[in-house]
Design an enzyme around this catalytic site. Structure first.
Site, PDB file in Angstrom:
ATOM      1  N   HIS A   1     -22.093  62.949   7.855  1.00  0.00           N
ATOM      2  CA  HIS A   1     -21.239  63.796   7.484  1.00  0.00           C
ATOM      3  C   HIS A   1     -21.020  64.653   6.362  1.00  0.00           C
ATOM      4  CE1 HIS A   1     -19.252  62.401  11.503  1.00  0.00           C
ATOM      5  NE2 HIS A   1     -19.429  61.412  11.310  1.00  0.00           N
TER       6      HIS A   1
ATOM      7  N   GLU B   1     -18.836  66.776   5.417  1.00  0.00           N
ATOM      8  CA  GLU B   1     -17.498  67.076   5.173  1.00  0.00           C
ATOM      9  C   GLU B   1     -16.850  66.143   4.256  1.00  0.00           C
ATOM     10  OE1 GLU B   1     -17.494  65.028   9.355  1.00  0.00           O
ATOM     11  OE2 GLU B   1     -18.166  66.246   8.148  1.00  0.00           O
TER      12      GLU B   1
ATOM     13  N   CYS C   1     -23.731  64.399  12.493  1.00  0.00           N
ATOM     14  CA  CYS C   1     -24.447  63.466  12.744  1.00  0.00           C
ATOM     15  C   CYS C   1     -24.667  63.225  14.918  1.00  0.00           C
ATOM     16  CB  CYS C   1     -23.072  62.671  12.958  1.00  0.00           C
ATOM     17  SG  CYS C   1     -22.537  60.977  12.830  1.00  0.00           S
TER      18      CYS C   1
END
Length: 205
Positions: A185, A187, A79
């Site tokens: 992102h 994750e 990001c």
């Protein structure tokens, strides 16, 4: 050891948890010594470009990161972390980045709702290879989770592995030699994000 750089601007614990879940050894660090000892680096980031660069300077990590990357150590920017790789950002002013990649960071046009937030699909770019490298196993129908108001305009389009479209097509994954970036992102991007993190981990082992 994958070192996740803590400079006060990232989803550190979630990234660390995702890597541990994948079986990779990772730790959250904030010292030059730990960066130098690592086998790979992750630069996460949430927030403003100017603040992030100031924090990296305050911690005296800018030259350390550059030296490690120039020595060939793999690094992944997530990001804002990816945006920091570039030469310049126009987020609320004009700010110098790390200059690891050529290009600049600009705002989505006023005709678009910002931030670009939510799930969006990935589009193969010039540097995409579904059989090898960071894009292994990724398909055009795959979606990842974005939260950003600014996007990268790379000087070298051939560094784009995957893009996405939000009224304008922009880079979602970039790669040049040992430098990797993800605008979304991973994750927070379910199985697709975990696949991409796994690809990065496997590239450094």
């Amino acid at each position: 050891m994958i070192s996740i750089i803590d400079y006060g601007a990232g989803n550190l614990k979630s990234v660390n948890h995702a890597l541990n879940k994948l079986g990779f050894e990772a730790e959250i660090i904030s010292s030059k010594e730990k960066i130098n000892q690592s086998t790979a680096l992750i630069l996460p980031g949430v927030g403003a470009f100017e603040d992030a660069m100031n924090q990296l300077r305050d911690l005296d990590l800018v030259d350390c990161i550059k030296d490690n990357v120039q020595a060939g150590k793999p690094i992944l920017g997530i990001c804002l972390g990816m945006q920091l790789f570039y030469e310049k950002s126009y987020e609320n002013g004009e700010w110098e980045g790390l200059g690891l990649l050529e290009g600049e960071v600009v705002r989505f046009g006023d005709q678009l709702k910002v931030p670009h937030m939510g799930w969006n699909n990935l589009i193969p770019g010039p540097n995409f290879d579904a059989q090898n490298g960071i894009g292994t196993g990724i398909e055009q129908k795959d979606y990842t989770y974005f939260v950003h108001s600014y996007y990268v305009k790379p000087k070298n389009r051939e560094e784009v592995v995957l893009g996405s479209d939000y009224g304008i097509e922009f880079p979602a994954v970039v790669q040049k030699n040992n430098i990797y970036g993800m605008q979304f992102h991973p994750e927070k991007s379910s199985e697709v994000g975990m696949t991409l993190l796994k690809n990065f981990g496997e590239l450094i082992t």
